[in-house]
Design a protein around this motif. Structure first.
Motif, PDB file in Angstrom:
ATOM      1  N   UNK A 245       9.620  -3.223  -0.362  1.00  0.00           N
ATOM      2  CA  UNK A 245      11.065  -3.203  -0.124  1.00  0.00           C
ATOM      3  C   UNK A 245      11.653  -1.824  -0.420  1.00  0.00           C
ATOM      4  N   UNK A 246      11.119  -1.121  -1.439  1.00  0.00           N
ATOM      5  CA  UNK A 246      11.571   0.238  -1.717  1.00  0.00           C
ATOM      6  C   UNK A 246      11.292   1.154  -0.530  1.00  0.00           C
ATOM      7  N   UNK A 247      10.073   1.085  -0.039  1.00  0.00           N
ATOM      8  CA  UNK A 247       9.679   1.931   1.079  1.00  0.00           C
ATOM      9  C   UNK A 247      10.513   1.627   2.316  1.00  0.00           C
ATOM     10  N   UNK A 248      10.734   0.338   2.568  1.00  0.00           N
ATOM     11  CA  UNK A 248      11.497  -0.077   3.747  1.00  0.00           C
ATOM     12  C   UNK A 248      12.940   0.419   3.660  1.00  0.00           C
ATOM     13  N   UNK A 249      13.552   0.326   2.486  1.00  0.00           N
ATOM     14  CA  UNK A 249      14.939   0.753   2.329  1.00  0.00           C
ATOM     15  C   UNK A 249      15.083   2.263   2.474  1.00  0.00           C
ATOM     16  N   UNK A 250      14.154   3.019   1.914  1.00  0.00           N
ATOM     17  CA  UNK A 250      14.235   4.482   1.989  1.00  0.00           C
ATOM     18  C   UNK A 250      14.175   4.973   3.430  1.00  0.00           C
ATOM     19  N   UNK A 251      13.445   4.252   4.265  1.00  0.00           N
ATOM     20  CA  UNK A 251      13.338   4.643   5.676  1.00  0.00           C
ATOM     21  C   UNK A 251      14.676   4.541   6.410  1.00  0.00           C
ATOM     22  N   UNK A 252      15.629   3.784   5.834  1.00  0.00           N
ATOM     23  CA  UNK A 252      16.905   3.546   6.498  1.00  0.00           C
ATOM     24  C   UNK A 252      17.992   4.544   6.098  1.00  0.00           C
ATOM     25  N   UNK A 253      17.703   5.412   5.129  1.00  0.00           N
ATOM     26  CA  UNK A 253      18.696   6.408   4.725  1.00  0.00           C
ATOM     27  C   UNK A 253      18.996   7.334   5.920  1.00  0.00           C
ATOM     28  N   UNK A 254      20.255   7.452   6.262  1.00  0.00           N
ATOM     29  CA  UNK A 254      20.655   8.240   7.425  1.00  0.00           C
ATOM     30  C   UNK A 254      20.931   7.408   8.659  1.00  0.00           C
ATOM     31  N   UNK A 255      20.462   6.161   8.680  1.00  0.00           N
ATOM     32  CA  UNK A 255      20.744   5.242   9.787  1.00  0.00           C
ATOM     33  C   UNK A 255      22.225   4.860   9.726  1.00  0.00           C
ATOM     34  N   UNK A 256      22.966   4.936  10.836  1.00  0.00           N
ATOM     35  CA  UNK A 256      24.405   4.624  10.801  1.00  0.00           C
ATOM     36  C   UNK A 256      24.720   3.186  10.427  1.00  0.00           C
ATOM     37  N   UNK A 257      23.742   2.284  10.513  1.00  0.00           N
ATOM     38  CA  UNK A 257      23.963   0.885  10.139  1.00  0.00           C
ATOM     39  C   UNK A 257      23.865   0.670   8.640  1.00  0.00           C
ATOM     40  N   UNK A 258      23.511   1.715   7.894  1.00  0.00           N
ATOM     41  CA  UNK A 258      23.307   1.614   6.453  1.00  0.00           C
ATOM     42  C   UNK A 258      24.211   2.607   5.724  1.00  0.00           C
ATOM     43  N   UNK A 259      24.413   2.351   4.437  1.00  0.00           N
ATOM     44  CA  UNK A 259      25.131   3.294   3.596  1.00  0.00           C
ATOM     45  C   UNK A 259      24.344   3.532   2.309  1.00  0.00           C
ATOM     46  N   UNK A 302      28.678 -11.240  15.728  1.00  0.00           N
ATOM     47  CA  UNK A 302      28.382 -10.693  14.400  1.00  0.00           C
ATOM     48  C   UNK A 302      26.890 -10.702  14.091  1.00  0.00           C
ATOM     49  N   UNK A 303      26.181 -11.734  14.563  1.00  0.00           N
ATOM     50  CA  UNK A 303      24.757 -11.845  14.263  1.00  0.00           C
ATOM     51  C   UNK A 303      23.863 -11.253  15.350  1.00  0.00           C
ATOM     52  N   UNK A 304      24.422 -11.019  16.531  1.00  0.00           N
ATOM     53  CA  UNK A 304      23.629 -10.428  17.607  1.00  0.00           C
ATOM     54  C   UNK A 304      22.651 -11.389  18.260  1.00  0.00           C
ATOM     55  N   UNK A 435      31.743  -2.270   5.135  1.00  0.00           N
ATOM     56  CA  UNK A 435      31.322  -3.329   6.066  1.00  0.00           C
ATOM     57  C   UNK A 435      32.425  -3.616   7.081  1.00  0.00           C
ATOM     58  N   UNK A 436      33.670  -3.749   6.581  1.00  0.00           N
ATOM     59  CA  UNK A 436      34.791  -4.047   7.464  1.00  0.00           C
ATOM     60  C   UNK A 436      35.038  -2.900   8.438  1.00  0.00           C
ATOM     61  N   UNK A 437      35.014  -1.666   7.961  1.00  0.00           N
ATOM     62  CA  UNK A 437      35.225  -0.509   8.830  1.00  0.00           C
ATOM     63  C   UNK A 437      34.146  -0.455   9.914  1.00  0.00           C
ATOM     64  N   UNK A 438      32.895  -0.745   9.531  1.00  0.00           N
ATOM     65  CA  UNK A 438      31.802  -0.721  10.507  1.00  0.00           C
ATOM     66  C   UNK A 438      32.007  -1.803  11.563  1.00  0.00           C
ATOM     67  N   UNK A 441      34.697  -0.840  13.995  1.00  0.00           N
ATOM     68  CA  UNK A 441      34.257   0.190  14.931  1.00  0.00           C
ATOM     69  C   UNK A 441      33.328  -0.383  15.997  1.00  0.00           C
ATOM     70  N   UNK A 442      32.688  -1.485  15.668  1.00  0.00           N
ATOM     71  CA  UNK A 442      31.722  -2.092  16.592  1.00  0.00           C
ATOM     72  C   UNK A 442      32.394  -3.047  17.586  1.00  0.00           C
TER      73      UNK A 442
END
Length: 501
Positions: A245-259, A302-304, A435-438, A441-442
């Motif tokens: 889970x640590x490795x998976x989360x670090x890969x998402x840094x910089x992704x616009x869907x994450x903060x 919301x869920x896609x 979350x609300x701002x994202x 925007x979507x």
């Protein structure tokens, strides 16, 4: 002797199977209507299937109903909970083994009969008490139904067996499934992992990765550096959900869907868009079960989710009386002015018997009732600490407002439900504001607030559902906010049947 389905249950099975020929299905039915039995009958027709629950404790109803239908079950529970962490001689030293294939308890010889009798968790616990481990055997055991928790579908799908149908129990909880992607990494957590892996068979891979991670958490993240790539350290060979889970989360840094949030204690990485996770369901055939599903439009926007049918069944009516106070509100910026009046009215609504369950929108509002209520939820609360009677205050999106049973001898202990305010997101919290701002925007501001209303509606209906755990239960429901009017339609309650306070 196998159980005989009721006529409405047989009809529900038929309807679901018809729709599953070309679509996935979201199935809504009240508590006590036999959703698990219906889903298992569907699975029996389709072949080996998988079931996903929010917690391990929710395995038991599925295991019980599998026995009723003479269906075999298997599945998995977290390795980190049941691993015996044995020591073996490796080369010239003795180390603790973390990988199943190197474990001296690795075997494919265990008791299928005892698994069916005890259930997955209890069976593993009994083996552990005798110094044995059945985890690796369970990964290989064949069954008609396989039971897992949600993360297995989203993150460990290679371990999932039963691909004919994926069943999601209490599917309204998927509204918060993106929280599964959230992770907090503190220096203290890294140090605990370092201690755990020192002297193990994977020490040479894990410790350098943790060194790089600690350097980034303490310095690099604050200066805007990218996180280390933990895949370079060979951690995919380490069977550990925490490291994965640590490795998976670090890969998402910089992704616009994450903060990324940097604090004095470390960092947090959180997913803003639930569709990023839930849209994975579009690749499979699934069946969702809940007594309080959001609307089809919410699940799509919301869920896609795509290409599914919403099927609802209500074979009986619960005995609920609704009351509405239109003078109060917890609208942000106005709530403080109504604090004393809220405390007074809630105190007066204490039932003489059982639990009066009070749902509040935040821990801040919950604090109003300290010294007045018999129990007030905080962030350290547990289900076992809740009394069986009195005024019990629970927080929206907390541990106690959803999926918790206040039941004794099959009947609900909740005699009154009091909803203080509307559980919209707390926009003073930076993550919820992001979350609300994202979302705006979507899908646009107007649509975003419509979707947030649906989320609040599900939370309110879940709280009301704590009072109706059998056909014999009855309760009074009080909504204390002038903004509650539009929510009665979601509850299936005509305004002419709502009494004003």
């Amino acid at each position: 002797m196998p159980v005989e389905l009721r006529p409405y249950q047989r009809e529900a099975v038929k309807t679901i199977l018809t729709n599953l020929r070309e679509h996935s299905v979201a199935f809504q039915a009240p508590t006590g209507s036999g959703k698990t039995l219906i889903a298992l009958e569907v699975a029996k027709e389709l072949g080996s299937s998988s079931v996903f629950t929010r917690t391990l404790s929710e395995y038991m109803p599925w295991e019980r109903d599998c026995r009723k239908l003479d269906m075999t079950f298997g599945g998995l529970a977290g390795k980190e909970r049941f691993c015996l962490k044995p020591q073996v001689k490796l080369d010239s030293s003795v180390v603790r083994v973390t990988q199943c294939r190197s474990c001296p308890f690795f075997t494919t010889s265990y008791s299928k009969k005892q698994l069916q009798q005890n259930g997955i968790v209890k069976y593993l616990e009994k083996l552990n008490s005798r110094g044995k481990c059945g985890y690796s055997w369970l990964k290989r055991e064949d069954a008609e139904v396989y039971i897992y928790t949600y993360p297995y579908y989203f993150f460990y799908k290679g371990l999932v067996k039963g691909r004919s149908l994926h069943v999601f129990d209490e599917a309204h909880n998927l509204m918060h499934a993106h929280d599964l992607m959230g992770i907090t990494i503190s220096v203290a957590r890294i140090q605990r992992l370092r201690k755990e892996y020192t002297g193990t068979d994977v020490e040479s891979s894990v410790l350098p990765a943790l060194d790089a991670l600690e350097s980034w958490v303490t310095e690099g993240a604050k200066s805007g550096e990218l996180p280390p790539d933990l895949s370079e350290y060979g951690l995919e060979e380490v069977e550990d959900h925490t490291l994965a889970s640590l490795s998976r989360a670090l890969e998402k840094v910089g992704d616009p869907s994450y903060r990324l949030y940097v604090t004095d204690q470390g960092i947090s990485i959180k997913l803003l868009d639930p569709a990023e996770l839930l849209s994975k369901l579009n690749d499979d055939r699934w069946l969702m079960l809940s007594g309080t599903l959001p609307s089809k439009a919410y699940m799509e926007k919301a869920w896609g989710l795509k290409d599914f049918k919403l099927v609802a069944v209500n074979p009986y009516e619960f005995k609920l009386s609704f009351f509405w106070d239109r003078d109060l509100t917890t609208r942000y910026g106005q709530r403080t002015a109504y604090r004393e009046e809220y405390v007074r009215k809630v105190s007066e609504l204490r039932s003489q018997q059982g639990i009066t369950l009070v749902l509040v929108p935040s821990y801040e509002v919950a604090s109003w009732f300290k010294g007045v209520a018999d129990y007030v939820e905080d962030k350290s609360s547990s289900v076992s600490s809740v009394p069986e009677s009195g005024l019990v205050v629970v927080v929206a999106r907390g541990k106690l407002s959803e999926g918790v049973e206040f039941v004794k001898e099959g009947r609900s202990l909740v005699k009154r439900v009091v909803i203080v305010g509307i559980p919209y997101p707390n926009t003073s919290d930076q993550y919820e504001k992001d979350e609300l701002d994202y979302l705006m925007s979507k899908v646009g501001k107007r649509t975003a607030w419509s979707l947030l209303k649906e989320e609040a509606s599900v939370i309110m209906r879940q709280a009301i559902g704590r009072a109706v755990r059998s056909q014999e239960d009855s309760a009074e429901v009080y909504l204390l906010d002038k903004r509650a009017g539009p929510f009665f339609k979601d509850m299936g309650v005509p305004l002419k049947k709502v009494r004003l306070m």
